[in-house]
Design a protein around this motif. Structure first.
Motif, PDB file in Angstrom:
ATOM      1  N   ASP A   1      38.177  97.824 -35.880  1.00 12.89           N
ATOM      2  CA  ASP A   1      37.011  97.246 -36.538  1.00 12.89           C
ATOM      3  C   ASP A   1      36.709  97.966 -37.856  1.00 12.89           C
ATOM      4  OD1 ASP A   1      34.706  95.992 -37.253  1.00 12.89           O
ATOM      5  OD2 ASP A   1      33.574  96.503 -35.437  1.00 12.89           O
ATOM      6  N   GLU A   2      37.062  97.325 -38.966  1.00 11.42           N
ATOM      7  CA  GLU A   2      36.826  97.920 -40.280  1.00 11.42           C
ATOM      8  C   GLU A   2      35.332  98.051 -40.569  1.00 11.42           C
ATOM      9  OE1 GLU A   2      38.906  95.924 -43.383  1.00 11.42           O
ATOM     10  OE2 GLU A   2      40.843  95.915 -42.309  1.00 11.42           O
ATOM     11  N   ASN A   3      34.551  97.119 -40.051  1.00  9.86           N
ATOM     12  CA  ASN A   3      33.107  97.157 -40.294  1.00  9.86           C
ATOM     13  C   ASN A   3      32.433  98.333 -39.595  1.00  9.86           C
ATOM     14  OD1 ASN A   3      33.144  94.788 -41.850  1.00  9.86           O
ATOM     15  ND2 ASN A   3      33.053  93.517 -39.998  1.00  9.86           N
ATOM     16  N   ASP A   4      33.141  98.926 -38.633  1.00 11.76           N
ATOM     17  CA  ASP A   4      32.607 100.090 -37.933  1.00 11.76           C
ATOM     18  C   ASP A   4      33.319 101.364 -38.371  1.00 11.76           C
ATOM     19  OD1 ASP A   4      30.755 101.189 -36.221  1.00 11.76           O
ATOM     20  OD2 ASP A   4      31.928 100.864 -34.404  1.00 11.76           O
ATOM     21  N   GLY A   5      33.975 101.282 -39.539  1.00  7.01           N
ATOM     22  CA  GLY A   5      34.590 102.469 -40.132  1.00  7.01           C
ATOM     23  C   GLY A   5      35.950 102.825 -39.607  1.00  7.01           C
ATOM     24  N   ARG A   6      36.672 101.856 -39.028  1.00  2.07           N
ATOM     25  CA  ARG A   6      37.981 102.161 -38.468  1.00  2.07           C
ATOM     26  C   ARG A   6      39.077 101.322 -39.122  1.00  2.07           C
ATOM     27  NH1 ARG A   6      34.512 102.675 -34.166  1.00  2.07           N
ATOM     28  NH2 ARG A   6      34.781 100.520 -33.441  1.00  2.07           N
ATOM     29  N   LYS A   7      39.220 101.483 -40.420  1.00  2.00           N
ATOM     30  CA  LYS A   7      40.265 100.787 -41.160  1.00  2.00           C
ATOM     31  C   LYS A   7      41.566 101.574 -41.132  1.00  2.00           C
ATOM     32  CE  LYS A   7      41.282  98.682 -45.635  1.00  2.00           C
ATOM     33  NZ  LYS A   7      40.764  98.395 -47.004  1.00  2.00           N
ATOM     34  N   SER A   8      41.456 102.897 -41.230  1.00  4.66           N
ATOM     35  CA  SER A   8      42.657 103.738 -41.299  1.00  4.66           C
ATOM     36  C   SER A   8      43.228 104.013 -39.915  1.00  4.66           C
ATOM     37  CB  SER A   8      42.329 105.067 -41.975  1.00  4.66           C
ATOM     38  OG  SER A   8      41.475 105.846 -41.159  1.00  4.66           O
ATOM     39  N   TYR A   9      44.501 104.338 -39.918  1.00  4.35           N
ATOM     40  CA  TYR A   9      45.176 104.674 -38.670  1.00  4.35           C
ATOM     41  C   TYR A   9      44.533 105.900 -38.011  1.00  4.35           C
ATOM     42  CZ  TYR A   9      48.705 106.716 -35.582  1.00  4.35           C
ATOM     43  OH  TYR A   9      49.347 107.282 -34.516  1.00  4.35           O
TER      44      TYR A   9
ATOM     45  N   THR B   1      39.840  90.965 -22.334  1.00  5.41           N
ATOM     46  CA  THR B   1      39.209  92.288 -22.319  1.00  5.41           C
ATOM     47  C   THR B   1      40.013  93.262 -23.168  1.00  5.41           C
ATOM     48  OG1 THR B   1      38.202  91.973 -20.149  1.00  5.41           O
ATOM     49  CG2 THR B   1      38.588  94.236 -20.848  1.00  5.41           C
ATOM     50  N   ILE B   2      41.326  93.302 -22.962  1.00 10.02           N
ATOM     51  CA  ILE B   2      42.174  94.212 -23.742  1.00 10.02           C
ATOM     52  C   ILE B   2      42.146  93.834 -25.217  1.00 10.02           C
ATOM     53  CG2 ILE B   2      44.562  94.955 -24.111  1.00 10.02           C
ATOM     54  CD1 ILE B   2      44.986  94.742 -21.089  1.00 10.02           C
ATOM     55  N   ASN B   3      42.146  92.544 -25.487  1.00 14.18           N
ATOM     56  CA  ASN B   3      42.101  92.085 -26.879  1.00 14.18           C
ATOM     57  C   ASN B   3      40.799  92.497 -27.564  1.00 14.18           C
ATOM     58  OD1 ASN B   3      43.290  90.552 -29.109  1.00 14.18           O
ATOM     59  ND2 ASN B   3      41.658  89.064 -28.732  1.00 14.18           N
ATOM     60  N   ASN B   4      39.682  92.378 -26.845  1.00 12.70           N
ATOM     61  CA  ASN B   4      38.395  92.788 -27.415  1.00 12.70           C
ATOM     62  C   ASN B   4      38.369  94.275 -27.721  1.00 12.70           C
ATOM     63  OD1 ASN B   4      37.259  90.225 -27.372  1.00 12.70           O
ATOM     64  ND2 ASN B   4      36.383  90.473 -25.325  1.00 12.70           N
ATOM     65  N   TRP B   5      39.001  95.065 -26.855  1.00 17.75           N
ATOM     66  CA  TRP B   5      39.066  96.509 -27.116  1.00 17.75           C
ATOM     67  C   TRP B   5      39.913  96.793 -28.362  1.00 17.75           C
ATOM     68  CZ3 TRP B   5      40.191  97.633 -21.288  1.00 17.75           C
ATOM     69  CH2 TRP B   5      38.980  97.703 -20.579  1.00 17.75           C
ATOM     70  N   ILE B   6      41.001  96.046 -28.516  1.00 19.07           N
ATOM     71  CA  ILE B   6      41.850  96.232 -29.700  1.00 19.07           C
ATOM     72  C   ILE B   6      41.071  95.887 -30.969  1.00 19.07           C
ATOM     73  CG2 ILE B   6      43.892  95.356 -30.924  1.00 19.07           C
ATOM     74  CD1 ILE B   6      45.228  95.015 -28.179  1.00 19.07           C
ATOM     75  N   LEU B   7      40.297  94.815 -30.901  1.00 19.97           N
ATOM     76  CA  LEU B   7      39.483  94.428 -32.057  1.00 19.97           C
ATOM     77  C   LEU B   7      38.454  95.505 -32.379  1.00 19.97           C
ATOM     78  CD1 LEU B   7      38.904  90.620 -31.277  1.00 19.97           C
ATOM     79  CD2 LEU B   7      40.494  91.624 -32.942  1.00 19.97           C
ATOM     80  N   ALA B   8      37.928  96.149 -31.336  1.00 21.83           N
ATOM     81  CA  ALA B   8      36.970  97.237 -31.554  1.00 21.83           C
ATOM     82  C   ALA B   8      37.665  98.446 -32.174  1.00 21.83           C
ATOM     83  CB  ALA B   8      36.304  97.626 -30.236  1.00 21.83           C
ATOM     84  N   ILE B   9      38.868  98.740 -31.693  1.00 17.55           N
ATOM     85  CA  ILE B   9      39.625  99.880 -32.231  1.00 17.55           C
ATOM     86  C   ILE B   9      39.895  99.689 -33.720  1.00 17.55           C
ATOM     87  CG2 ILE B   9      41.884 101.040 -32.163  1.00 17.55           C
ATOM     88  CD1 ILE B   9      41.919 100.381 -29.116  1.00 17.55           C
TER      89      ILE B   9
END
Length: 404
Positions: A97-105, A87-95
């Motif tokens: 997620d470059e495909n959802d516009g979250r490449k930058s810090y 569950t925590i790992n999936n949230w990290i992957l969502a955080i």
């Protein structure tokens, strides 16, 4: 003891089904608490997610088990439990997620800032060292460093590749971001009472106990059909408050305005039937004979049956005062139309013939209260009630003679 599991046990889908049902029941319960401007998603951003009107989001991961310990309690959520680490790992992957516009810090930090991460499980967590260490690390620099050390030691000692990958992903996060992330995580222990929780939520909408299951059934059916239709057409199952409100109102009002029980009562007749105002006028216009006690008692019984049912409904909270008064108003309007019709050409103030025509027509009128069809006796009783309370009369100038 034979510890081998039967083939049927290995292929049985019942535990998977109950997990899916639990998610949907959780979704229903959250929908019943939805507020204006919010929207709820099922199997979209997470098992369940809530988008708030302020722009923040709550992601909810649901983990349900039917496994029990020897003492009958639900099993513990362990520190290497897939339900926790994945569950925590999936949230990290969502955080990240470059495909959802979250490449930058900055974009990742903004996402964490505006998101609450909830793991809701019926597993016990009191002795889970991972959760204990993570909670201590929240807002405390020294404890946060200890949490990092704990994760590093956990990584060294765990054997499962999947668990190692999850822990490694946690440790690979920017430390500032990780600290903010774990402060946004909430672990909720859910007792196996979700169905009763929904019933309580329905009850809080002023639904009587005997109607709760009917409301529950209607809501479940409405949402299941809506889920199938949306997903089948390629849409995400997201329900906005504005979309859900009219459907919810229709369901709740259906059972808030349900048929009322018409009860039979022992009717305490007054000792002097002839002295009742409505009886006095009926005698005066020649509708009943002043010696006909039996007919007076019958008409009085009709009136009392109406009055006592309305009192019972109101005292029990089954109707409102406004509903009751509106019904009297409608009955009065029926009388008013008939009275005007028959006395349009009345010349004498004591036109008995027209008064008789008026009451004969009114006696044929069957009233309706909410969804209840009043029988002819109850309908007559309502008009006798109004007459007895000097709200209506039969002669053209009845008010001069009977109204106080």
């Amino acid at each position: 003891m034979n510890t081998e599991r039967k083939r049927y046990d290995l292929t049985s889908a019942d535990t998977k089904i109950i997990g899916t049902d639990y998610q949907f029941f959780y979704f229903i319960n959250e929908l019943l608490k939805l507020k204006k401007g919010q929207q709820l998603g099922y199997e979209v951003k997470d098992d369940v997610h809530i988008d708030l009107s302020c722009g923040k989001t709550t992601l909810i991961q649901l983990k349900h088990t039917t496994q029990k310990q020897a003492n009958g309690e639900t099993i513990n959520l362990t520190e290497l439990d897939d339900d926790l680490l994945h569950t925590i790992n999936n949230w990290i992957l969502a955080i990240c997620d470059e495909n959802d516009g979250r490449k930058s810090y900055d974009s990742q930090k903004n996402y964490v800032k505006n998101t609450t991460f909830v793991l809701a499980t019926n597993k016990l967590i009191d002795k889970n060292p991972f959760i204990i260490s993570m909670k201590k690390a929240n807002g405390n620099n020294r404890n946060f460093k200890e949490f990092i050390v704990y994760l590093e030691n956990l990584l060294k000692n765990c054997k499962g590749e999947s668990s190692k990958e999850c822990i490694s992903n946690i440790l690979s996060m920017n430390r500032v971001l990780l600290k903010e992330f774990i402060s946004s995580i909430k672990i909720e222990v859910q007792a196996d009472t979700i169905v009763n929780d929904i019933r309580e939520s329905i009850s809080n909408k002023y639904i009587r106990d005997e109607k709760i299951n009917d409301v529950f059934s209607d809501i479940f059916f409405e949402l299941k059909v809506s889920f199938f239709d949306k997903v089948n057409s390629g849409q995400k199952f997201i329900v906005t408050y504005e979309e859900w409100q009219p459907k919810a109102i229709a369901i709740f009002e259906k059972y808030q305005t349900t048929n009322l029980p018409i009860r039979e009562f022992q009717k305490p007749l007054p000792s002097k039937l002839q002295e009742q105002p409505f009886i006095q006028e009926l005698i005066e216009i020649g509708d009943i004979d002043e010696e006909n006690i039996e007919e007076m008692a019958e008409y009085t019984g009709f009136m009392l049956e109406v009055e006592m049912n309305f009192k019972e409904w109101y005292d029990n909270g089954e109707i409102t005062l406004q509903q009751k008064e509106k019904f009297h108003e409608i009955a009065t309007t029926y009388w008013k139309n008939s009275h005007k019709k028959w006395h349009r050409k009345t010349i004498s103030s004591n036109d008995i013939d027209h008064a008789i025509q008026c009451i004969n027509e009114i006696r044929d009128k069957e009233l309706k209260f909410d969804k209840i069809d009043f029988n002819i006796q109850l309908s007559n009783g309502e008009f006798y009630h109004l007459s007895n309370n000097r709200k209506i009369g039969w002669l053209k100038h009845w008010e001069e003679r009977y109204k106080r």
